[in-house]
Design an enzyme around this catalytic site. Structure first.
Site, PDB file in Angstrom:
ATOM      1  CE  LYS A  40      53.433 -16.710  43.971  1.00 43.93           C
ATOM      2  NZ  LYS A  40      54.605 -15.856  44.054  1.00 43.93           N
TER       3      LYS A  40
ATOM      4  CG  ASP B 287      56.830 -16.199  47.100  1.00 43.04           C
ATOM      5  OD1 ASP B 287      57.810 -16.722  46.532  1.00 43.04           O
ATOM      6  OD2 ASP B 287      55.732 -16.017  46.545  1.00 43.04           O
TER       7      ASP B 287
HETATM    8  P1  NAP Z   1      49.698 -11.647  41.010  1.00 40.35           P
HETATM    9  O1  NAP Z   1      49.178 -12.334  42.224  1.00 40.35           O
HETATM   10  O2  NAP Z   1      49.061 -11.883  39.700  1.00 40.35           O
HETATM   11  O3  NAP Z   1      49.653 -10.067  41.336  1.00 40.35           O
HETATM   12  C1  NAP Z   1      50.129  -9.137  40.386  1.00 40.35           C
HETATM   13  C2  NAP Z   1      49.792  -7.727  40.834  1.00 40.35           C
HETATM   14  O4  NAP Z   1      50.310  -6.848  39.821  1.00 40.35           O
HETATM   15  C3  NAP Z   1      48.294  -7.469  40.933  1.00 40.35           C
HETATM   16  O5  NAP Z   1      48.075  -6.488  41.892  1.00 40.35           O
HETATM   17  C4  NAP Z   1      47.982  -6.922  39.533  1.00 40.35           C
HETATM   18  O6  NAP Z   1      46.857  -6.103  39.468  1.00 40.35           O
HETATM   19  C5  NAP Z   1      49.212  -6.090  39.291  1.00 40.35           C
HETATM   20  N1  NAP Z   1      49.429  -5.832  37.864  1.00 40.35           N
HETATM   21  C6  NAP Z   1      49.532  -6.769  36.885  1.00 40.35           C
HETATM   22  N2  NAP Z   1      49.730  -6.151  35.688  1.00 40.35           N
HETATM   23  C7  NAP Z   1      49.732  -4.817  35.952  1.00 40.35           C
HETATM   24  C8  NAP Z   1      49.873  -3.660  35.142  1.00 40.35           C
HETATM   25  N3  NAP Z   1      50.084  -3.771  33.818  1.00 40.35           N
HETATM   26  N4  NAP Z   1      49.822  -2.444  35.725  1.00 40.35           N
HETATM   27  C9  NAP Z   1      49.643  -2.328  37.063  1.00 40.35           C
HETATM   28  N5  NAP Z   1      49.495  -3.391  37.894  1.00 40.35           N
HETATM   29  C10 NAP Z   1      49.545  -4.610  37.339  1.00 40.35           C
HETATM   30  O7  NAP Z   1      51.245 -11.956  40.795  1.00 40.35           O
HETATM   31  P2  NAP Z   1      52.338 -12.277  41.936  1.00 40.35           P
HETATM   32  O8  NAP Z   1      52.388 -13.738  42.144  1.00 40.35           O
HETATM   33  O9  NAP Z   1      52.133 -11.370  43.049  1.00 40.35           O
HETATM   34  O10 NAP Z   1      53.692 -11.909  41.154  1.00 40.35           O
HETATM   35  C11 NAP Z   1      54.012 -10.557  40.838  1.00 40.35           C
HETATM   36  C12 NAP Z   1      55.429 -10.523  40.247  1.00 40.35           C
HETATM   37  O11 NAP Z   1      56.373 -10.876  41.247  1.00 40.35           O
HETATM   38  C13 NAP Z   1      55.624 -11.496  39.098  1.00 40.35           C
HETATM   39  O12 NAP Z   1      56.424 -10.909  38.101  1.00 40.35           O
HETATM   40  C14 NAP Z   1      56.359 -12.652  39.742  1.00 40.35           C
HETATM   41  O13 NAP Z   1      57.170 -13.363  38.817  1.00 40.35           O
HETATM   42  C15 NAP Z   1      57.207 -11.909  40.754  1.00 40.35           C
HETATM   43  N6  NAP Z   1      57.608 -12.772  41.857  1.00 40.35           N
HETATM   44  C16 NAP Z   1      58.918 -13.010  42.023  1.00 40.35           C
HETATM   45  C17 NAP Z   1      59.350 -13.790  43.049  1.00 40.35           C
HETATM   46  C18 NAP Z   1      60.815 -14.033  43.233  1.00 40.35           C
HETATM   47  O14 NAP Z   1      61.161 -15.021  43.889  1.00 40.35           O
HETATM   48  N7  NAP Z   1      61.671 -13.170  42.740  1.00 40.35           N
HETATM   49  C19 NAP Z   1      58.423 -14.372  43.929  1.00 40.35           C
HETATM   50  C20 NAP Z   1      57.081 -14.085  43.748  1.00 40.35           C
HETATM   51  C21 NAP Z   1      56.684 -13.288  42.700  1.00 40.35           C
HETATM   52  P3  NAP Z   1      45.402  -6.737  39.118  1.00 40.35           P
HETATM   53  O15 NAP Z   1      44.967  -7.475  40.347  1.00 40.35           O
HETATM   54  O16 NAP Z   1      44.598  -5.551  38.800  1.00 40.35           O
HETATM   55  O17 NAP Z   1      45.605  -7.652  37.940  1.00 40.35           O
END
Ligand code: NAP
Length: 516
Positions: free
Chosen positions: A289, A328
């Site tokens: 993103k 979002d």
């Molecule tokens: P992203 O940009 O990859 O960010 C993920 C965040 O989670 C980062 O801060 C990452 O840390 C952290 N993280 C990942 N694995 C981890 C772990 N094992 N322990 C602790 N922290 C961890 O992803 P995103 O786009 O923000 O999405 C995050 C989640 O929200 C996903 O599951 C996505 O499907 C969900 N989401 C849902 C919707 C909806 O409409 N419901 C919309 C958007 C997102 P690092 O930077 O250190 O890797």
């Protein structure tokens, strides 16, 4: 004629062949049946006898081990067997360069001349296609490659489009998860055939989707090169329900559009592939993103720039580049607005929130919450990422004093009314994990998990057990997708289409929960 769907089966015995033929015909999702006769052995003549009574036209294939199949006899025997098939079947598949392909076609069957590369994508696929075309001018060309990256997939799609534009019957596609868009958009790319697996039968090649997925979800038979297309781009991507949701919207409103998943380790390469496939809209998901904002040339018309929180979940192709938006934020606000009365009471007035994660979704949640005056504490496993996000958001909006950070290990100790999980922890398939200690939930707080698959995550189950109010990520997911649909199509989905898409998502999530 448009793209036809081939159900490909490799039976071990006659009864299995009969059952597969009945299933393929009954499904209504296949136009042809490819009978891989590799394992027919002494039953071969018997199987050929069956072909005349099959409910669907048959492609007979007898793939030798040297070409990735299981036929163990010698080439002379294989050529004899294929010649016999050519007198009965609608199609016979012969491997380019084999003795069977060099033998004259004395039968009634049309030939498919196939080339499979099981380890790479030939450097000059166009030259290979032209060479095969010159050698076999009457045959349908089948070119199957193994992509090492998305640029290989793009070359494969470009070759398929070029052959189709020249009026040449061809089926050119890439194997595996990376190659999936070349199969799911086969009709848009002008392919004559696309191969799929029958439910309950093993795929005969890596990454083969089911014929039901090809026919019903992606409507490959209806696709034409004039169709518009969009994709959800991320890594991993198999969990995403975006293809289901958007495809349902398109089908319900009879739009000539397709929507496919694209696993993309590299977003820039994914956008090059989108151009090769004729994809004009992208749903960006993790981990791309923020990169999407860097790669965009500006905002979608009327949207803010940079997108909220610097995070882009929507890209729309313009003449000079990709235009960015963040739907979002609409989804996150919708999730809060759709709160049940007990939750609204707990959140009125909303003053404090604990945000887990510092990625794209966290950025959006942070800005929406801050715009409502909420004091937000960010916990991320990399403290520097949490601090950078807090500083950045603070600088951007002059809000620094009310954005705190806390070490990941201390996240259970921070008072809050609202807890938001913006990490992928708990997402299928690792659905037995939770991002928050079970003993640290606060009764009467609200826990919003942005993970939507599974719907009832471990985080939400444990929150409820502790007396907190649990809110799943599905409302946000659907609301952001409907906003994205407007960006992609220039129109709102009809209420009936939106309801149908939501029902399809609910059904898929219920099926996942039942399976767990
Ligand atoms: P992203 O940009 O990859 O960010 C993920 C965040 O989670 C980062 O801060 C990452 O840390 C952290 N993280 C990942 N694995 C981890 C772990 N094992 N322990 C602790 N922290 C961890 O992803 P995103 O786009 O923000 O999405 C995050 C989640 O929200 C996903 O599951 C996505 O499907 C969900 N989401 C849902 C919707 C909806 O409409 N419901 C919309 C958007 C997102 P690092 O930077 O250190 O890797």
């Amino acid at each position: 004629m448009g793209c036809r769907i081939v159900a490909s089966v490799m039976p071990a015995h006659r009864a299995e062949l009969e059952a597969a033929a009945r299933a393929a015909a009954a499904s209504g999702d296949a136009d042809l049946l490819e009978v891989r006769c590799d394992r027919a052995g002494d039953e071969y003549a018997d199987w050929l006898g069956l072909l005349t009574a099959l409910p669907l036209p048959a492609i007979v294939t007898l793939r030798p081990r040297a070409h990735g199949g299981e036929f163990a006899g010698d080439e002379a025997e294989r050529t004899r067997r294929l010649a016999a098939a050519a007198r009965i079947a609608a199609w016979v598949d012969v491997e380019a360069g084999s003795a069977a392909a060099a033998a004259p076609n004395a039968g009634v069957a049309r030939r498919i001349v196939s080339h499979h590369d099981w380890s790479a994508t030939p450097r000059d696929l166009d030259a290979l296609a032209d060479e095969l075309r010159a050698l076999h001018p009457d045959a349908l060309l089948k070119l199957v490659v193994t992509p090492r990256d998305l640029d290989d997939v793009a070359r494969c799609a470009t070759t398929q489009r070029r052959l189709a534009a020249a009026g040449i019957d061809a089926s050119c596609f890439a194997l595996g998860e990376l190659g999936a868009p070349t199969r799911l958009l086969a009709g848009k790319l002008g392919a004559a055939l696309v191969y799929g697996a029958l439910d309950g039968h093993a795929p005969t090649a890596p990454g083969q989707p089911s014929v039901a997925t090809l026919a019903r979800l992606h409507r490959v038979r209806e696709q034409t090169p004039a169709w518009a297309a969009a994709a959800v781009v991320g890594d991993p991507i198999a969990h995403s329900l975006s293809p289901l949701l958007h495809s349902q919207l398109y089908r319900a409103d009879s739009l000539a559009r397709a929507f496919v998943p694209m696993r993309a380790p590299d977003l820039a390469a994914a956008l090059r592939l989108c151009d090769a496939l004729g994809i004009g809209g992208v749903s960006v998901t993790l981990p791309h993103k923020q990169t999407a904002t860097r790669l965009a040339s500006g905002p979608v018309h009327g949207e803010r720039w940079p997108p909220l929180g610097g995070a882009t979940n929507t890209l729309v192709r313009g003449a000079a580049g990709w235009h960015a938006a963040n739907s979002d934020a609409i989804g996150f606000a919708a999730a809060l607005a759709a709160a049940p009365p007990a939750m609204l009471a707990a959140l009125t007035p909303l003053r404090t929130a604990l945000l887990l994660g510092a990625g794209g979704a966290a950025r959006t949640a942070l800005v929406v919450l801050r715009e409502r005056g909420v004091r937000v504490t960010i916990a991320a496993r990399r403290p520097a990422a949490a601090r950078a996000l807090a500083d950045e958001a603070g600088r951007e909006r002059g809000l620094a004093p009310v954005i705190d950070t806390v070490d990941w290990e201390r996240r259970g100790s921070i008072p809050h009314q609202l807890l938001v999980n913006a990490t992928p922890i708990g997402m299928a398939p690792a659905s037995d994990e939770s991002p928050f200690p079970a003993a640290a939930f606060r009764p009467d707080s609200v826990v919003l998990d942005l993970v939507y698959r599974p719907r009832r995550t471990r985080l939400l189950r444990e929150a409820e057990q502790a007396g907190a109010i649990a809110l799943d990520g599905v409302t946000m997911f659907v609301a952001q997708a409907l906003a994205q649909h407007r960006h992609f199509t220039g129109q709102d989905a009809s209420p009936a289409a939106a309801n149908r898409a939501r029902a399809a998502v609910d059904e898929a999530l219920d099926a996942t929960n039942a399976a767990n």
